[in-house]
Design an enzyme around this catalytic site. Structure first.
Site, PDB file in Angstrom:
ATOM      1  N   ASP A 274      45.917  31.060  41.674  1.00  0.00           N
ATOM      2  CA  ASP A 274      45.017  32.192  41.478  1.00  0.00           C
ATOM      3  C   ASP A 274      43.710  31.629  40.897  1.00  0.00           C
ATOM      4  OD1 ASP A 274      43.956  34.726  41.398  1.00  0.00           O
ATOM      5  OD2 ASP A 274      45.653  35.643  40.399  1.00  0.00           O
ATOM      6  N   GLU A 460      41.988  44.350  37.888  1.00  0.00           N
ATOM      7  CA  GLU A 460      42.674  43.476  36.921  1.00  0.00           C
ATOM      8  C   GLU A 460      41.962  43.376  35.575  1.00  0.00           C
ATOM      9  OE1 GLU A 460      42.525  39.493  38.377  1.00  0.00           O
ATOM     10  OE2 GLU A 460      41.202  40.045  40.013  1.00  0.00           O
TER      11      GLU A 460
END
Ligand code: BGC
Length: 579
Positions: A274, A460
């Site tokens: 990520d 997020e």
């Protein structure tokens, strides 16, 4: 059967022969993913042998799909100009449709797709997402998110299908099948990514990238099954998660990534890190744990390539690990057919945001709506004389779509091609429709008030409740409560439509209203909400999460779902009324 094995063998031969020719720099290059701006100059594509490009938040590649394609094709030509001419692959966060391109078809977020429980529909939506992603120049998407959220405070609950492991398994499979199509080398297929491996939705207090405490028995029972399913369906990539599992950062979790995912489960695709996964989680420990490609963004690019090179030269990272990573990447590139067809072509551009695609998205919106209460007020009769529609969420496609829509954190404005709930109401109602945005009107003689309230878009971290930012709450804002009071207190028949990325504590509003609908984050086809409110279609959606009765239930680590049986939700998992 034979043909299949043969072609697999052919690919392996091609991979082996190419790998044998590669220098260490070329191998590390293949293991590098960068943005098309800022991280690199266009020259770097060739001189640093870049393997992949990501597009997410930031400058757009162009204004039109043709310009996006042209930019990516220009970068591709750089890659092809290198000694070995290994093509790039292009990845995008297509989370609910190709949501980075304004004008694409935007589906309900996965929580809404979970509420439909309709695997066939999820597959169709994923197929369309693949086509619109290819049309804008991508052959790799970073979806589906197959988290099992265990706390509604997590700001990414809506990216996941459900709190139910079996439902997530079923819909994750459908999503991967739709994205990857019948064959990966088809011009309408994209590589799918199952994310975030593993425990993203089960962190303490629902903090993004926090600590997940769960023993391996529970991990295997609750979190792993959807991964097993998609690996068996041939998912092309798996993204490592920001969280730690029992103290070990998942990016550096060799037991889970190498032993379990690649070994025991037989995953043969690419494990991608990520965002800045290399610098954040232990540098070469990440590669040694089994991550094959690094999202080397926002200043990580050079330190990553240099750090990994030093690691290999010093023996910290075995060459066999590098070869495994590069083989997996090359294997997917051959399977995708990018060596033969490296350039995006214009053929699919007319498919972006078409009526046919939007028709499927409208069906998804209708089937995602969950009716939690109805005291004979719904369906609203189209022949009612006067209907009042309340709330900014009723007339704003940005607000109704949530995060990962046009922008990373979403938009608070209308966007191209989308319709709103109010549009839909106006299409169907034959009498007067008044729009009272901030509940300041006094039309208390209306036949019904449709009050659309809920969360403003977030993605997020920003969407976590509690924690560092703490911008959101598990209940409605005082202003939205006032909208409901304004009409309910006057005895107007009140229909509350909740736009949210997670179940909120709405016990009071459910009591106050005559009907209550959980609409999740419908995406670009807001008008389809009205088709169900007016009874053109019946309600079909069921709760993909149990619905909390009080905020106290969320003080601890987990929400009122399958984990903590002492907590009784207001509505159980899979509740949903119909007409
Ligand atoms: C998110 C991923 C996403 C990636 C690329 C990260 O911050 O956690 O889900 O795919 O960014 O945009």
């Amino acid at each position: 059967m034979n043909k299949e094995i043969l072609s697999e063998q052919t690919i392996q031969l091609k991979v082996d022969s190419l790998l044998a020719k590669m220098t260490l720099d070329e191998k590390i290059g293949q293991m590098t993913q960068v943005r098309h701006f800022e991280d690199i100059s266009e020259e770097d594509i060739a001189t640093k042998y870049i393997g992949s490009i990501i597009h997410t938040q930031g400058p757009l590649p162009g204004d039109t799909p043709a310009e996006w394609q042209a930019k990516f094709n220009r970068l591709q030509r750089k890659a092809l100009s290198t000694r070995l001419g290994i093509p790039l692959i292009f990845g995008v966060d297509a989370i609910h449709g190709q949501n980075t391109f304004e004008g694409a078809t935007i589906f309900p977020h996965n929580i809404g797709m979970g509420a439909t429980g309709n695997a066939e529909l999820v597959e169709k939506a994923a197929r369309i997402t693949a086509i619109e992603s290819r049309a804008t120049g991508f052959n790799w998407v970073f979806s589906p998110c197959i988290a099992i959220p265990y706390n509604e405070k997590w700001g990414r609950v809506y990216e996941a299908f459900s709190e139910s492991t079996p439902l997530t398994q079923e819909l994750a499979k459908a999503s991967v099948l739709g994205l990857q199509g019948a064959f990966l080398h088809d011009s309408t297929s994209v590589m799918a990514t199952a994310k975030h491996f593993i425990g993203d939705g089960a962190t303490d207090y629902g903090h993004e990238g926090g600590e997940t405490h769960m023993d391996m028995v529970a991990v295997r029972e609750r979190l792993l099954p959807p991964y097993i399913t998609v690996v068996n369906e041939g998912v092309s990539s798996v993204m490592a998660s920001f969280n730690s599992l029992n103290g070990i950062p998942m990016h550096a979790h060799k037991e889970l990534i190498t032993d379990i995912l690649k070994g025991e489960m037989g995953f043969e695709g690419i494990v991608v890190s990520d965002w800045k996964g290399y610098s954040r989680f232990g540098e070469n420990a990440v590669i040694n744990a089994g991550v094959d490609m690094i999202m080397a963004v926002e200043g990580d690019f050079e330190m990553y390539q240099e750090g990994l090179k030093r690691g290999v030269e010093s023996g910290e990272v075995p060459m066999s690990r590098i070869d495994d990573a590069v083989s997996r990447i090359l294997h997917k590139k051959f399977e995708m057919g990018v060596f033969d067809q490296p350039f995006a072509t214009g053929g699919l551009i007319p498919k972006i945001g078409t009526e046919a695609h939007r028709k499927v998205a409208k069906q998804a919106v209708r089937e995602s709506l969950v009716l939690l209460k109805n005291n004979n007020v719904l369906p609203i009769s189209p022949s009612d004389k006067k209907i009042v529609v309340v709330g900014e969420h009723a007339n704003n496609s940005g607000l109704q779509s949530g995060g990962w829509t046009v922008n990373w954190q979403g938009s608070t404005e209308n966007y191209k091609g989308a319709s709103t709930i109010l549009d839909g109401i106006r299409n169907i109602a034959q009498g007067t429709v008044l729009y009272d945005e901030n509940a300041s009107g006094e039309d208390f003689d209306a036949d019904a008030a449709i009050i659309v309230v809920g969360e403003t878009p977030y993605a997020e971290s920003f969407g976590d409740i509690g924690g560092e930012m703490n911008l959101y709450q598990l209940h409605l804002t005082a202003e939205h409560q006032r909208y409901v009071d304004h009409y309910a207190n006057q005895g107007v028949k009140t229909v509350v439509v909740l736009i949210s990325g997670r179940p909120l504590v709405t016990t009071k509003q459910i009591q106050q209203s005559d009907a209550f609908v959980a609409a999740w984050l419908p995406g670009s086809e807001g008008d389809a909400v009205a088709e169900v409110l007016f009874g053109v279609y019946n309600f079909k959606g069921k709760l993909p999460h149990s619905w909390p009765k009080s905020e106290e239930d969320y003080q601890g680590k987990y929400g009122p779902n399958l984990w903590d049986e002492s907590i009784t939700p207001l509505f159980p998992f899979w509740f949903g009324l119909t007409y």
